[in-house]
Design an enzyme around this catalytic site. Structure first.
Site, PDB file in Angstrom:
ATOM      1  N   ARG A   1       0.829  -1.222   0.080  1.00 20.99           N
ATOM      2  CA  ARG A   1       0.044  -0.154  -0.076  1.00 20.99           C
ATOM      3  C   ARG A   1       1.074   1.261   0.090  1.00 20.99           C
ATOM      4  O   ARG A   1       2.050   1.433   0.790  1.00 20.99           O
ATOM      5  CB  ARG A   1      -0.748  -0.014   1.303  1.00 20.99           C
ATOM      6  CG  ARG A   1      -1.852   1.167   1.064  1.00 20.99           C
ATOM      7  CD  ARG A   1      -2.782   1.328   2.417  1.00 20.99           C
ATOM      8  NE  ARG A   1      -1.994   2.066   3.436  1.00 20.99           N
ATOM      9  CZ  ARG A   1      -2.425   2.570   4.625  1.00 20.99           C
ATOM     10  NH1 ARG A   1      -3.611   2.200   5.024  1.00 20.99           N
ATOM     11  NH2 ARG A   1      -1.668   3.165   5.461  1.00 20.99           N
TER      12      ARG A   1
ATOM     13  N   TYR B   1      -2.336  11.825   7.398  1.00 16.90           N
ATOM     14  CA  TYR B   1      -2.869  10.443   8.118  1.00 16.90           C
ATOM     15  C   TYR B   1      -2.107   9.378   7.426  1.00 16.90           C
ATOM     16  O   TYR B   1      -2.386   9.349   6.082  1.00 16.90           O
ATOM     17  CB  TYR B   1      -4.296  10.529   8.404  1.00 16.90           C
ATOM     18  CG  TYR B   1      -4.820   9.105   8.689  1.00 16.90           C
ATOM     19  CD1 TYR B   1      -4.731   8.860  10.170  1.00 16.90           C
ATOM     20  CD2 TYR B   1      -5.305   8.201   7.970  1.00 16.90           C
ATOM     21  CE1 TYR B   1      -5.112   7.843  10.884  1.00 16.90           C
ATOM     22  CE2 TYR B   1      -5.823   6.908   8.748  1.00 16.90           C
ATOM     23  CZ  TYR B   1      -5.739   6.704   9.993  1.00 16.90           C
ATOM     24  OH  TYR B   1      -6.000   5.502  10.532  1.00 16.90           O
TER      25      TYR B   1
ATOM     26  N   ASP C   1      -4.960   4.233  -0.375  1.00 20.93           N
ATOM     27  CA  ASP C   1      -6.237   4.298   0.535  1.00 20.93           C
ATOM     28  C   ASP C   1      -6.384   5.704   0.587  1.00 20.93           C
ATOM     29  O   ASP C   1      -5.736   6.591   0.798  1.00 20.93           O
ATOM     30  CB  ASP C   1      -5.948   4.120   1.884  1.00 20.93           C
ATOM     31  CG  ASP C   1      -7.066   4.049   3.028  1.00 20.93           C
ATOM     32  OD1 ASP C   1      -8.168   4.518   2.415  1.00 20.93           O
ATOM     33  OD2 ASP C   1      -6.975   3.305   4.017  1.00 20.93           O
TER      34      ASP C   1
ATOM     35  N   HIS D   1      -9.112   7.257   2.331  1.00 19.98           N
ATOM     36  CA  HIS D   1      -9.447   7.662   3.683  1.00 19.98           C
ATOM     37  C   HIS D   1     -10.709   8.429   3.856  1.00 19.98           C
ATOM     38  O   HIS D   1     -11.024   9.335   4.240  1.00 19.98           O
ATOM     39  CB  HIS D   1      -8.451   8.266   4.457  1.00 19.98           C
ATOM     40  CG  HIS D   1      -7.174   7.245   5.002  1.00 19.98           C
ATOM     41  ND1 HIS D   1      -6.091   7.876   4.301  1.00 19.98           N
ATOM     42  CD2 HIS D   1      -7.337   6.324   5.550  1.00 19.98           C
ATOM     43  CE1 HIS D   1      -5.230   6.646   4.966  1.00 19.98           C
ATOM     44  NE2 HIS D   1      -6.089   5.918   5.621  1.00 19.98           N
TER      45      HIS D   1
ATOM     46  N   GLU E   1      -8.940   2.482  -2.440  1.00 23.48           N
ATOM     47  CA  GLU E   1      -9.615   2.232  -1.241  1.00 23.48           C
ATOM     48  C   GLU E   1     -10.362   3.454  -0.769  1.00 23.48           C
ATOM     49  O   GLU E   1      -9.861   4.489  -0.564  1.00 23.48           O
ATOM     50  CB  GLU E   1      -8.841   1.574  -0.181  1.00 23.48           C
ATOM     51  CG  GLU E   1      -9.414   1.114   1.070  1.00 23.48           C
ATOM     52  CD  GLU E   1      -8.466   0.788   2.282  1.00 23.48           C
ATOM     53  OE1 GLU E   1      -8.929   0.752   3.296  1.00 23.48           O
ATOM     54  OE2 GLU E   1      -7.384   0.372   2.098  1.00 23.48           O
TER      55      GLU E   1
ATOM     56  N   GLU F   1     -14.043  -0.282   5.310  1.00 23.48           N
ATOM     57  CA  GLU F   1     -13.494  -0.468   6.416  1.00 23.48           C
ATOM     58  C   GLU F   1     -14.472  -0.084   7.603  1.00 23.48           C
ATOM     59  O   GLU F   1     -13.877  -0.740   8.854  1.00 23.48           O
ATOM     60  CB  GLU F   1     -11.995   0.486   6.349  1.00 23.48           C
ATOM     61  CG  GLU F   1     -11.434   0.487   7.513  1.00 23.48           C
ATOM     62  CD  GLU F   1      -9.972   1.297   7.308  1.00 23.48           C
ATOM     63  OE1 GLU F   1      -9.786   2.146   8.173  1.00 23.48           O
ATOM     64  OE2 GLU F   1      -9.541   1.135   6.156  1.00 23.48           O
TER      65      GLU F   1
ATOM     66  N   ARG G   1     -13.932  -4.883   2.410  1.00 22.05           N
ATOM     67  CA  ARG G   1     -12.984  -4.437   3.362  1.00 22.05           C
ATOM     68  C   ARG G   1     -13.237  -4.286   4.876  1.00 22.05           C
ATOM     69  O   ARG G   1     -12.513  -3.880   5.641  1.00 22.05           O
ATOM     70  CB  ARG G   1     -12.407  -2.729   2.995  1.00 22.05           C
ATOM     71  CG  ARG G   1     -11.695  -2.775   1.774  1.00 22.05           C
ATOM     72  CD  ARG G   1     -10.088  -2.942   2.230  1.00 22.05           C
ATOM     73  NE  ARG G   1      -9.585  -2.301   3.146  1.00 22.05           N
ATOM     74  CZ  ARG G   1      -8.604  -2.672   4.008  1.00 22.05           C
ATOM     75  NH1 ARG G   1      -8.587  -3.875   4.139  1.00 22.05           N
ATOM     76  NH2 ARG G   1      -8.115  -1.717   4.767  1.00 22.05           N
TER      77      ARG G   1
ATOM     78  N   GLU H   1      -4.804  -7.385   4.514  1.00 21.18           N
ATOM     79  CA  GLU H   1      -3.934  -6.417   5.266  1.00 21.18           C
ATOM     80  C   GLU H   1      -3.162  -6.953   6.307  1.00 21.18           C
ATOM     81  O   GLU H   1      -3.883  -7.663   7.173  1.00 21.18           O
ATOM     82  CB  GLU H   1      -5.006  -5.179   5.642  1.00 21.18           C
ATOM     83  CG  GLU H   1      -4.180  -3.920   6.014  1.00 21.18           C
ATOM     84  CD  GLU H   1      -4.870  -2.910   6.579  1.00 21.18           C
ATOM     85  OE1 GLU H   1      -4.486  -1.900   6.732  1.00 21.18           O
ATOM     86  OE2 GLU H   1      -6.185  -3.011   6.522  1.00 21.18           O
TER      87      GLU H   1
ATOM     88  N   TRP I   1     -11.822  11.815   6.928  1.00 24.74           N
ATOM     89  CA  TRP I   1     -10.564  11.195   7.060  1.00 24.74           C
ATOM     90  C   TRP I   1     -10.277   9.743   6.606  1.00 24.74           C
ATOM     91  O   TRP I   1     -11.525   9.127   6.432  1.00 24.74           O
ATOM     92  CB  TRP I   1      -9.865  11.362   8.455  1.00 24.74           C
ATOM     93  CG  TRP I   1     -10.540  10.752   9.447  1.00 24.74           C
ATOM     94  CD1 TRP I   1     -11.398  11.451  10.264  1.00 24.74           C
ATOM     95  CD2 TRP I   1     -10.119   9.098   9.790  1.00 24.74           C
ATOM     96  NE1 TRP I   1     -11.911  10.205  11.028  1.00 24.74           N
ATOM     97  CE2 TRP I   1     -11.024   9.017  10.928  1.00 24.74           C
ATOM     98  CE3 TRP I   1      -9.406   8.152   9.470  1.00 24.74           C
ATOM     99  CZ2 TRP I   1     -11.198   7.724  11.391  1.00 24.74           C
ATOM    100  CZ3 TRP I   1      -9.288   7.186  10.104  1.00 24.74           C
ATOM    101  CH2 TRP I   1     -10.206   6.723  11.083  1.00 24.74           C
TER     102      TRP I   1
END
Length: 413
Positions: A147, A159, A221, A223, A247, A273, A294, A350, A413
């Site tokens: 990643r 982040y 990602d 976010h 992602e 996620e 995810r 992951e 985020w």
């Protein structure tokens, strides 16, 4: 075999974890991961005050019935606190059942579908040279997929790059806040600029592909920070670099947003996620708007619920990409790996190595070799919890960072 005792263990060996420990009348102990990053004590209280009294004396082997009893019987359904608590119970009961059967858990899920589960690691850098060094370090650890996260010119902190990363655990132990309320840390606040990010990220992937070639699987990602049209623009601009997936490009709760993204880009999409229930995916899977699921076993109702979700994903051509940051304990990691090797529609896992302190408290026997994760062959999940070690690491409040736009508005985020 009845459930005789239920207890929660809250410990912070480098970061906070909540573990459910269920003991049967025959003395068999099952473990479940009940960690919800930044809201750990809410799940701890939910388990101790609301769920434990319901479990005592129940049949430890009635996993499906117990799941439905805890989910439907409470009236208030879903949500991360409830589903994390239910997941912990579910994991612990599967651990007990597999130990009683004398088998590793994956055997009870139908046995192996593959030799091992491909895992991806996390590379990050404040600039491109630092990122390239990070990729080299990840590959040296044996990973075969990476990643990619990068700093953005003009932003002091990002982040996943400068600390406060749920994957690596950096910056979360003390909260890293911009101030404190007494002894209680406040979340660190980062400033975010989407336009700068969209300009910069394609150049990052161009550099990574130039350095490491076309064959290395690369992931990224977002976010949740983009609007649908911004995410569509990013996905299209990244197409030349052949990402394994993009992602969480938009705020996940707006499922319809992925229609616009899908319309404009062929970059594979991974979402979920922050999802905790199969119903969060109905539009996404039914309309084939995503390629990878995810969610985490720890946050989406446990092994029982996740197996059903992944079966639904398989019907719609989607694969697994289970969430596996360092704020999921080795118990939750082990549960994911058992599922990974058993299901047919596995995609990638992951995997973040836990700290030395964490591995002093939790003693997993899963393995990582040649880029592949494999579950323990011991009966159950294959993780032991050292209660004496856990007691040496008391809970400490910690938060993920908060993002604000340049005008001060709180952002995703």
């Amino acid at each position: 075999m009845k459930i005789q005792s239920v207890e929660t263990v809250v410990t912070s060996p480098g970061r906070n974890f909540v573990t459910l420990r269920v003991t049967t009348s025959e003395g068999v102990v099952g473990l479940g991961d009940a960690t919800l990053n930044g809201r750990e004590l809410a799940v701890d209280a939910y388990l101790r005050e609301h769920i434990t009294p319901l479990l005592l004396g129940r049949d430890a082997g009635a996993i499906e019935d117990t799941w439905q009893y805890l989910y439907r019987g409470a009236y208030w359904r879903r949500g991360p606190v409830t589903m994390t608590a239910v997941a912990a119970v579910d994991m612990a009961l599967w651990d007990i059942k597999a130990k009683t059967a004398g088998m590793p858990l994956y055997q009870l899920l139908g046995g192996r579908s593959r030799h091992g589960a491909l895992a991806y690691g996390h590379a990050a850098g404040r600039d491109v040279p630092e990122l390239l060094d990070s990729v080299r370090a990840v590959l040296a650890q044996g990973y075969r997929a990476v990643r990619i996260q990068s700093g953005v010119p003009g932003l002091d902190a990002v982040y996943g790059v400068d600390g406060g990363d749920a994957a690596t655990g950096a910056g979360l132990r003390t909260g890293g806040g911009n101030g404190a309320a007494g002894d209680h840390p406040l979340p660190f606040e980062e400033v975010w600029d989407t336009a700068a990010y969209l300009r910069h990220i394609p150049t990052v992937f161009e550099a990574v592909r130039h350095e490491f070639g076309p064959e290395l699987p690369l992931l990224h990602d977002g976010h949740h920070r983009m609007t649908p049209i911004e995410a569509a623009r990013l996905g299209k601009s990244l197409e030349p670099y052949d990402l394994f997936w993009l992602e969480d490009c938009t705020p996940a709760e707006d499922q319809a947003a992925l229609r616009l993204v899908r319309q404009h880009t062929t970059t594979p999409l991974a979402v979920g996620e922050v999802f905790n229930h199969v119903n969060d995916y109905t539009t996404l899977l039914g309309e084939r708007l995503i390629d990878y699921v995810r969610s985490a076993v720890t946050h989406a109702g446990g092994i029982t619920a996740m197996r059903k979700l992944l079966d639904l994903a398989a019907v719609h051509g989607a694969k697994s990409g289970l969430h596996g940051p360092a704020d999921i304990s080795p118990v939750g990691t082990a549960a994911a790996i058992h599922l990974d090797v058993a299901i047919h529609n596995f995609g990638i896992q992951e995997y973040t190595r836990h700290s030395t302190d964490t591995l002093e408290v939790f003693r997993p026997s899963y393995t990582f070799d040649g880029g592949l994760l494999n579950p323990s062959e011991a009966p159950g999940l294959g993780v032991e919890l050292d209660l004496e070690a856990a007691a040496r690491f008391p809970y400490s409040p910690a938060y993920l960072p908060v993002n604000r736009l340049l005008d001060g508005t709180v952002h995703d985020w």
